[in-house]
Scaffold this active site. Structure first.
Site, PDB file in Angstrom:
ATOM      1  N   ARG A 119     -15.539   8.070   3.366  1.00 51.73           N
ATOM      2  CA  ARG A 119     -14.152   7.926   2.895  1.00 51.73           C
ATOM      3  C   ARG A 119     -13.929   8.793   1.663  1.00 51.73           C
ATOM      4  NH1 ARG A 119     -11.106   3.387   5.080  1.00 51.73           N
ATOM      5  NH2 ARG A 119     -12.483   2.125   6.355  1.00 51.73           N
ATOM      6  N   HIS A 172       4.744  -2.121   2.501  1.00 54.01           N
ATOM      7  CA  HIS A 172       3.901  -3.035   3.272  1.00 54.01           C
ATOM      8  C   HIS A 172       4.804  -4.039   3.986  1.00 54.01           C
ATOM      9  CE1 HIS A 172       0.363  -5.342   4.307  1.00 54.01           C
ATOM     10  NE2 HIS A 172       1.010  -6.430   3.930  1.00 54.01           N
ATOM     11  N   THR A 219      -2.594   0.677  -5.899  1.00 56.18           N
ATOM     12  CA  THR A 219      -3.762   0.609  -6.771  1.00 56.18           C
ATOM     13  C   THR A 219      -4.997   0.472  -5.886  1.00 56.18           C
ATOM     14  OG1 THR A 219      -3.666  -1.798  -6.923  1.00 56.18           O
ATOM     15  CG2 THR A 219      -2.447  -0.545  -8.592  1.00 56.18           C
ATOM     16  N   GLU A 261      -6.841  -1.943  -5.431  1.00 49.07           N
ATOM     17  CA  GLU A 261      -6.889  -3.220  -4.726  1.00 49.07           C
ATOM     18  C   GLU A 261      -5.820  -3.228  -3.637  1.00 49.07           C
ATOM     19  OE1 GLU A 261      -7.036  -7.900  -5.785  1.00 49.07           O
ATOM     20  OE2 GLU A 261      -6.861  -6.505  -7.475  1.00 49.07           O
TER      21      GLU A 261
END
Ligand code: NHR
Length: 196
Positions: free
Chosen positions: A48, A92, A124, A126
């Protein structure tokens, strides 16, 4: 992505549309409108980290003020998120902080939620946890399937995401000390209930 392009936002130049899938419909659509496109297959990279580094290089060649995730489905490394901190937005398909991750509509119906919706947030490290910029809510109907609910939410996404991008481009929306500043927050029109 198409809703953002078609909003013809003042002073916004769409520098490029980038996908990890060469066959993404959005690439052909953008290309037909004369927008720069490119694809970068994550399977060509062994981690990744290396994929994200290659994306950073491609993106930075366009020197964008803002990077917008629109249906981008690869979790981004902390390095990528830090690099674009304060200039990376996502939408989202849930009312965050409920239902981070995938299959949001199925989970909202399963839980018996009466409201669902979408959230624009700064990205971010997270996942789906960055500072919230805008939200819109729709009712969940007793007859809803994940698909019918997704369509109702999508109509809201197409309204609040172009608005958020316009706010960022105009300088009304920015991140400071990890908190969202948005002049529009002070107005009544930020929260759209049952639109679309
Ligand atoms: N990356 C970080 N670090 N933070 C966020 O908030 C991110 C992100 C990358 C994408 C979009 C997000 C969404 O709103 C997004 C937000 C994909 C996954 C996922 O599990 C989760 C959330 C989102 C996008 N991706 C799998 C992966 O292994 C692959 C799933 C697939 O290919 O279908 O990367 O929904």
């Amino acid at each position: 992505m198409q809703a953002i392009v078609e909003a013809n936002i003042d002073n916004a130049n769409i520098a490029a549309v980038i996908s990890n899938r060469a066959d993404a419909a959005g690439l052909a659509w953008a290309s037909s409108r004369g927008i720069n496109t490119l694809s970068l297959n994550h399977r060509d990279f062994d981690s990744r980290e290396s994929f994200d580094l290659a994306m950073i290089e491609k993106i930075d060649a366009f020197a964008p003020d803002l990077v917008v995730l629109a249906g981008f489905m690869r979790i981004l490394t902390s390095q990528f998120c830090r690099h674009y901190q304060g200039r990376l937005l996502n939408i989202h398909p849930s009312l965050l902080p409920s239902f981070t991750g995938l299959h949001t509509h199925e989970r909202a119906i399963e839980m018996g939620c009466k409201l669902a919706g979408c959230t624009v947030h700064f990205v971010t490290e997270e996942l789906d946890n960055g500072p919230i910029v805008a939200q819109a809510a729709v009712p969940v109907l007793p007859t809803d399937t994940p698909d019918t609910l997704a369509n109702r939410v999508l109509a809201c996404e197409h309204k609040i995401y172009p608005q958020a991008v316009a706010d960022f481009v105009s300088g009304r929306l920015f991140l400071s000390d990890g908190k969202v500043n948005n002049i529009r927050r002070n107005r009544d029109d930020e929260f759209l209930l049952g639109q679309g």
